[in-house]
Write a protein that holds these residues in place. Structure first.
Motif, mmCIF file in Angstrom:
data_model
loop_
_atom_site.group_PDB
_atom_site.id
_atom_site.type_symbol
_atom_site.label_atom_id
_atom_site.label_comp_id
_atom_site.label_asym_id
_atom_site.label_seq_id
_atom_site.Cartn_x
_atom_site.Cartn_y
_atom_site.Cartn_z
ATOM 1 N N LYS A 73 -33.517 8.700 -23.273
ATOM 2 C CA LYS A 73 -34.406 8.609 -24.429
ATOM 3 C C LYS A 73 -35.844 8.341 -23.992
ATOM 4 O O LYS A 73 -36.778 8.857 -24.606
ATOM 5 C CB LYS A 73 -33.932 7.513 -25.390
ATOM 6 N N ASP B 93 -37.490 4.823 -32.796
ATOM 7 C CA ASP B 93 -37.940 4.039 -31.647
ATOM 8 C C ASP B 93 -36.735 3.612 -30.829
ATOM 9 O O ASP B 93 -35.614 3.516 -31.337
ATOM 10 C CB ASP B 93 -38.692 2.788 -32.109
ATOM 11 N N MET B 94 -36.989 3.315 -29.573
ATOM 12 C CA MET B 94 -35.906 2.988 -28.659
ATOM 13 C C MET B 94 -35.073 1.790 -29.137
ATOM 14 O O MET B 94 -33.845 1.826 -29.091
ATOM 15 C CB MET B 94 -36.462 2.737 -27.257
ATOM 16 N N ASP C 205 -38.657 10.790 -25.428
ATOM 17 C CA ASP C 205 -39.704 10.242 -26.293
ATOM 18 C C ASP C 205 -41.086 10.803 -25.936
ATOM 19 O O ASP C 205 -42.014 10.688 -26.729
ATOM 20 C CB ASP C 205 -39.725 8.716 -26.222
ATOM 21 N N LYS D 38 -39.524 18.223 -31.144
ATOM 22 C CA LYS D 38 -38.393 17.476 -31.696
ATOM 23 C C LYS D 38 -37.950 18.070 -33.027
ATOM 24 O O LYS D 38 -36.753 18.189 -33.302
ATOM 25 C CB LYS D 38 -38.757 16.007 -31.872
#
Length: 90
Positions: free
Chosen positions: A64, A38-39, A68, A75
């Motif tokens: 990002k 997660d960021m 995402d 990915k």
């Protein structure tokens, strides 16, 4: 997608340098974190590993946010290619 190709090429260039064929563990952690975390978690990993200037963090967070949106399958594909490339560089 063009961004990931650029990131892949830069990573390969850095990892497969004839001067040093050993992959930096921090780079591996950073790339995997970039793809899968997660960021907010990624931001803390980035700060812990590299302690970059705030402008760099903001730029990476912007990129990002775009990456995402990629599918998990894409990915995983990128991650497997990087893993193979890094293994071949050692």
């Amino acid at each position: 997608m063009r961004l990931f190709l650029s990131v892949l090429l830069v990573t390969l260039a850095l990892c497969c340098s004839k001067a040093n064929g050993i992959t930096c563990p921090a780079l591996v952690t950073e790339v995997e974190s970039f793809l899968f975390l997660d960021m907010s978690v990624y931001k803390s990993v980035l700060q812990m590993l590299f302690d970059p200037p705030q402008e760099v963090i903001e730029a990476k967070m912007t990129v990002k946010a775009c990456t995402d949106q990629m599918s998990l399958e894409n990915k995983m594909l990128i991650s497997s290619i990087l893993a193979k490339a890094m293994k071949n560089c050692q």
